[in-house]
Design an enzyme around this catalytic site. Structure first.
Site, PDB file in Angstrom:
ATOM      1  N   ARG A 245       0.842  -1.196   0.000  1.00  0.00           N
ATOM      2  CA  ARG A 245       0.000   0.000   0.000  1.00  0.00           C
ATOM      3  C   ARG A 245       0.874   1.243   0.000  1.00  0.00           C
ATOM      4  O   ARG A 245       1.990   1.243   0.506  1.00  0.00           O
ATOM      5  CB  ARG A 245      -0.919   0.021   1.217  1.00  0.00           C
ATOM      6  CG  ARG A 245      -1.861  -1.160   1.271  1.00  0.00           C
ATOM      7  CD  ARG A 245      -2.924  -0.991   2.346  1.00  0.00           C
ATOM      8  NE  ARG A 245      -3.686  -2.223   2.497  1.00  0.00           N
ATOM      9  CZ  ARG A 245      -4.656  -2.606   1.684  1.00  0.00           C
ATOM     10  NH1 ARG A 245      -5.002  -1.840   0.663  1.00  0.00           N
ATOM     11  NH2 ARG A 245      -5.295  -3.748   1.876  1.00  0.00           N
ATOM     12  N   HIS A 246       0.337   2.321  -0.587  1.00  0.00           N
ATOM     13  CA  HIS A 246       1.079   3.582  -0.611  1.00  0.00           C
ATOM     14  C   HIS A 246       1.026   4.221   0.773  1.00  0.00           C
ATOM     15  O   HIS A 246      -0.041   4.264   1.398  1.00  0.00           O
ATOM     16  CB  HIS A 246       0.480   4.527  -1.648  1.00  0.00           C
ATOM     17  CG  HIS A 246       1.404   5.617  -2.071  1.00  0.00           C
ATOM     18  ND1 HIS A 246       1.722   6.677  -1.245  1.00  0.00           N
ATOM     19  CD2 HIS A 246       2.089   5.820  -3.225  1.00  0.00           C
ATOM     20  CE1 HIS A 246       2.552   7.484  -1.872  1.00  0.00           C
ATOM     21  NE2 HIS A 246       2.796   6.983  -3.077  1.00  0.00           N
ATOM     22  N   PRO A 247       2.151   4.728   1.276  1.00  0.00           N
ATOM     23  CA  PRO A 247       2.152   5.294   2.621  1.00  0.00           C
ATOM     24  C   PRO A 247       1.506   6.666   2.739  1.00  0.00           C
ATOM     25  O   PRO A 247       1.140   7.090   3.835  1.00  0.00           O
ATOM     26  CB  PRO A 247       3.643   5.380   2.971  1.00  0.00           C
ATOM     27  CG  PRO A 247       4.318   5.519   1.651  1.00  0.00           C
ATOM     28  CD  PRO A 247       3.506   4.695   0.695  1.00  0.00           C
ATOM     29  N   SER A 248       1.335   7.395   1.620  1.00  0.00           N
ATOM     30  CA  SER A 248       0.819   8.757   1.735  1.00  0.00           C
ATOM     31  C   SER A 248      -0.296   9.086   0.741  1.00  0.00           C
ATOM     32  O   SER A 248      -0.671  10.246   0.599  1.00  0.00           O
ATOM     33  CB  SER A 248       1.965   9.766   1.560  1.00  0.00           C
ATOM     34  OG  SER A 248       2.613   9.606   0.314  1.00  0.00           O
ATOM     35  N   TYR A 252      -4.831   3.227  -2.324  1.00  0.00           N
ATOM     36  CA  TYR A 252      -3.808   2.957  -3.334  1.00  0.00           C
ATOM     37  C   TYR A 252      -3.087   1.688  -2.899  1.00  0.00           C
ATOM     38  O   TYR A 252      -2.211   1.731  -2.041  1.00  0.00           O
ATOM     39  CB  TYR A 252      -2.840   4.130  -3.412  1.00  0.00           C
ATOM     40  CG  TYR A 252      -1.923   4.173  -4.617  1.00  0.00           C
ATOM     41  CD1 TYR A 252      -1.729   3.077  -5.449  1.00  0.00           C
ATOM     42  CD2 TYR A 252      -1.245   5.341  -4.929  1.00  0.00           C
ATOM     43  CE1 TYR A 252      -0.887   3.141  -6.539  1.00  0.00           C
ATOM     44  CE2 TYR A 252      -0.389   5.422  -6.025  1.00  0.00           C
ATOM     45  CZ  TYR A 252      -0.215   4.324  -6.823  1.00  0.00           C
ATOM     46  OH  TYR A 252       0.625   4.393  -7.909  1.00  0.00           O
TER      47      TYR A 252
END
Length: 402
Positions: A245-248, A252
């Site tokens: 998963r995208h951290p920011s 996503y």
């Protein structure tokens, strides 16, 4: 005639058929290289038509030749990185062999080296020495940590630079670090070396002066780490490892489908979030929910979003979800293995593969990413160790010691 002058004459002379001329025709690159970063840079130059002479250790060669034996008994790394080059074995501490090397450098447009720290200087192959004799030379050195500072003599390999730049600290899960699955530090460094060399050749074509280029792996991969560094330092956000998963940005990442498959999707704006809620999740009420209305809040509440998405996906197969996401304009993907990528239908439909010869058999090779209309890239053979010893010695021995 110096090669750069020949090149300018070629560019300004009678018009030639575009398909008959490669971008770097007439450019000679002498590469004292090994492993990944420098060979990756010089292979890009070879694909554009430069003549790349790869100088290898007698009997051993580039140690990347022995990384594995996956491609008809040859190294997957070496086959990937070294097509289109000529290979000569030289003991550069031997006077006769050094004379051949010097004769090649005397005609070179570019010298590229990633020898161990300090070796180029000890051998008189550094930029100061070579460009004092030939100011028009483009000299590019690749190192791990740069030519100065406390780590300048420290050995550097891809994973270790991933560690030093913070890549490993943001890759993996909350419980475990992970390296990026490809040689990302080497690739970044090679690409910056390649683009720097092209810029230097362009400058020389107008000024006649060469350049001294230094590319450090720490700097190259560090450039790619600036966004997460800004996010952490200026935003006072703790470093997090979020798996796939995208951290920011949210949502996503991967989401489970009803058939047990997984679909990755990415929402890049509040408008796309609204589309996802209305068209896919069937939850128009969530569009303006203060927990989800803006990306910052969506990141903070990503666990809640994941439950919403997977609840909606539970009645559909992964293929159905991907088709539906495509219909409404939400970016998505299915995970492919390397073998599945090798037979990717989009690459096949666009005719992106060519056949390249090696000493042990032919392989499929992916065309360079930049496609130039009306011009077919060179996709020449991968050399065997010392394959061009005789021809290159015959060509350059006459200039040795002169």
């Amino acid at each position: 005639m110096a090669a750069w002058r020949w090149r300018r004459k070629q560019l300004t002379g009678p018009r030639r058929e575009r398909s008959a001329v490669q971008t770097l025709d007439g450019i000679l690159v002498v590469a004292l290289e090994q492993a990944v970063a420098a060979p990756f840079a010089s292979r890009q130059l070879a694909d554009l038509g430069a003549r790349v002479i790869k100088v290898e250790r007698p009997g051993v060669g580039d140690f990347a030749r022995e990384y594995d034996r996956s491609v008809h008994g040859e190294s997957s790394y070496f086959v990937w990185l070294n097509r289109g080059k000529q290979s000569i074995e030289l003991d550069i501490k031997d006077p006769a062999d050094r004379a051949v090397l010097d004769a090649m450098i005397d005609q070179a447009d570019v010298v590229l080296q990633n020898l161990v720290p300090g070796a180029a200087e000890r051998l008189g192959l550094d930029a100061a020495t070579l460009r004092a004799r030939r100011p028009e030379l483009v000299h590019c050195s690749i190192s791990g940590y740069g030519s100065s500072g406390p780590l300048s003599r420290k050995k550097a390999y891809d994973l270790l630079v991933q560690c030093e730049t913070g890549i490993v600290s943001v890759t993996g899960t909350g419980d475990e670090y992970a390296k990026v699955g490809v040689s990302i530090a080497d690739i970044a460094t090679g690409m910056y070396a390649y683009s720097g060399i092209l810029a230097a050749l362009y400058e020389r074509a107008t000024t006649g002066e060469g350049s001294t280029l230094d590319v450090a792996m720490l700097d190259a991969l560090g450039e790619w780490m600036v966004q997460p560094t800004y996010y952490t330092v200026y935003g006072d956000n703790p470093t997090r490892r979020t798996g796939a998963r995208h951290p920011s940005i949210a949502p996503y990442g991967p989401y489970r489908a009803g058939d047990g498959g997984t679909v990755f999707l990415g929402v890049q704006s509040d408008r796309e979030w609204a589309v996802l809620c209305r068209e896919i999740l069937g939850r128009p009420d969530e569009v303006d929910d203060p927990h989800f209305a803006r990306n910052t809040e969506r990141v903070e509440n990503n666990d809640l979003i994941t439950r919403l998405i997977e609840r909606a996906f539970s009645s559909m197969t992964a293929d159905e979800i991907a088709d539906r996401l495509d219909e409404v304009g939400i970016a998505c993907a299915r995970v492919r293995t390397p073998a599945e990528f090798f037979d990717h239908p989009q690459l096949r439909a666009r005719d992106r593969w060519r056949t390249v010869d090696t000493a042990s058999g032919s392989v499929r090779a992916l065309l360079p990413p930049v496609a130039v209309r009306g011009r077919e890239p060179l996709m020449r053979a991968v050399p065997a160790l010392g394959e061009h010893n005789d021809s290159l010695r015959a060509e350059f021995a006459g200039g040795a010691g002169s």
